[in-house]
Design an enzyme around this catalytic site. Sequence first.
Site, PDB file in Angstrom:
ATOM      1  N   GLY A  48     -21.982 -36.340  36.833  1.00  0.00           N
ATOM      2  CA  GLY A  48     -22.535 -37.565  36.291  1.00  0.00           C
ATOM      3  C   GLY A  48     -24.047 -37.540  36.351  1.00  0.00           C
ATOM      4  N   GLN A  53     -32.472 -40.711  36.205  1.00  0.00           N
ATOM      5  CA  GLN A  53     -32.580 -39.422  36.912  1.00  0.00           C
ATOM      6  C   GLN A  53     -33.318 -38.361  36.093  1.00  0.00           C
ATOM      7  OE1 GLN A  53     -28.157 -39.433  37.939  1.00  0.00           O
ATOM      8  NE2 GLN A  53     -29.017 -38.326  39.653  1.00  0.00           N
ATOM      9  N   CYS A  90     -25.208 -36.291  44.966  1.00  0.00           N
ATOM     10  CA  CYS A  90     -26.014 -36.769  43.843  1.00  0.00           C
ATOM     11  C   CYS A  90     -26.992 -35.676  43.438  1.00  0.00           C
ATOM     12  CB  CYS A  90     -26.764 -38.026  44.268  1.00  0.00           C
ATOM     13  SG  CYS A  90     -27.846 -38.702  43.005  1.00  0.00           S
ATOM     14  N   LEU A  91     -27.171 -35.484  42.139  1.00  0.00           N
ATOM     15  CA  LEU A  91     -28.097 -34.446  41.672  1.00  0.00           C
ATOM     16  C   LEU A  91     -29.544 -34.756  42.065  1.00  0.00           C
ATOM     17  CD1 LEU A  91     -26.631 -33.675  38.124  1.00  0.00           C
ATOM     18  CD2 LEU A  91     -26.370 -32.338  40.222  1.00  0.00           C
ATOM     19  N   HIS A 132     -20.994 -44.872  41.000  1.00  0.00           N
ATOM     20  CA  HIS A 132     -22.206 -44.149  41.405  1.00  0.00           C
ATOM     21  C   HIS A 132     -23.263 -44.210  40.307  1.00  0.00           C
ATOM     22  CE1 HIS A 132     -24.142 -40.461  43.387  1.00  0.00           C
ATOM     23  NE2 HIS A 132     -24.778 -40.575  42.233  1.00  0.00           N
ATOM     24  N   GLU A 133     -22.865 -43.898  39.082  1.00  0.00           N
ATOM     25  CA  GLU A 133     -23.845 -43.845  37.983  1.00  0.00           C
ATOM     26  C   GLU A 133     -24.360 -45.243  37.637  1.00  0.00           C
ATOM     27  OE1 GLU A 133     -25.111 -41.084  37.442  1.00  0.00           O
ATOM     28  OE2 GLU A 133     -23.514 -39.943  38.413  1.00  0.00           O
ATOM     29  N   HIS A 136     -27.083 -46.341  39.892  1.00  0.00           N
ATOM     30  CA  HIS A 136     -28.404 -45.776  39.564  1.00  0.00           C
ATOM     31  C   HIS A 136     -29.199 -46.709  38.642  1.00  0.00           C
ATOM     32  CE1 HIS A 136     -28.807 -41.806  41.292  1.00  0.00           C
ATOM     33  NE2 HIS A 136     -27.625 -41.404  40.860  1.00  0.00           N
TER      34      HIS A 136
END
Length: 149
Positions: A48, A53, A90-91, A132-133, A136
């Site tokens: 994701g 991000q 998380c990236l 999660h996304e 953000h």
Amino acid sequence: MAILKIVKKSTDEEFLRKKSRPVEQITERTKTLLDDMVETMRHANGCGLAAVQVGILRRIVVIETEEGLFELINPRIIAKSGEQESEEGCLSVPGEWGITRRPMNVTARALNRDGEEIEIVASGLLAKAICHELDHLDGILYTDKVIKK
Ligand code: ZN
């Protein structure tokens, strides 16, 4: 298509904490951004990615699980139920994982790249990824929700 630079918590947490704005009009630029976000997510082996991000404060996320690829514009959660505790990463926070508590089931609505309203009924990993996304987009990181490392 292009691989975009991923904003990291270690260097740019202040940016990741900003709130993203709704997309008012889906343009060719929006579609190019979606393409680039998908490519960037796959290149980083993530499941994701939110626009914030990659440095863009718009309410856009991409998610890919075994259930398929989801490109969500102005997404919102309209129902949630149950609970799951599982490992999350998380990236923007590379090399770290933590256990979080998330809803087991989530129903979300969003626009797709053609501007059509879609509804996703998700559970398990996909439900977790949606939560999660979407977090953000409001400047929330999973690290805020870790219950154990
Ligand atoms: Zn993340």
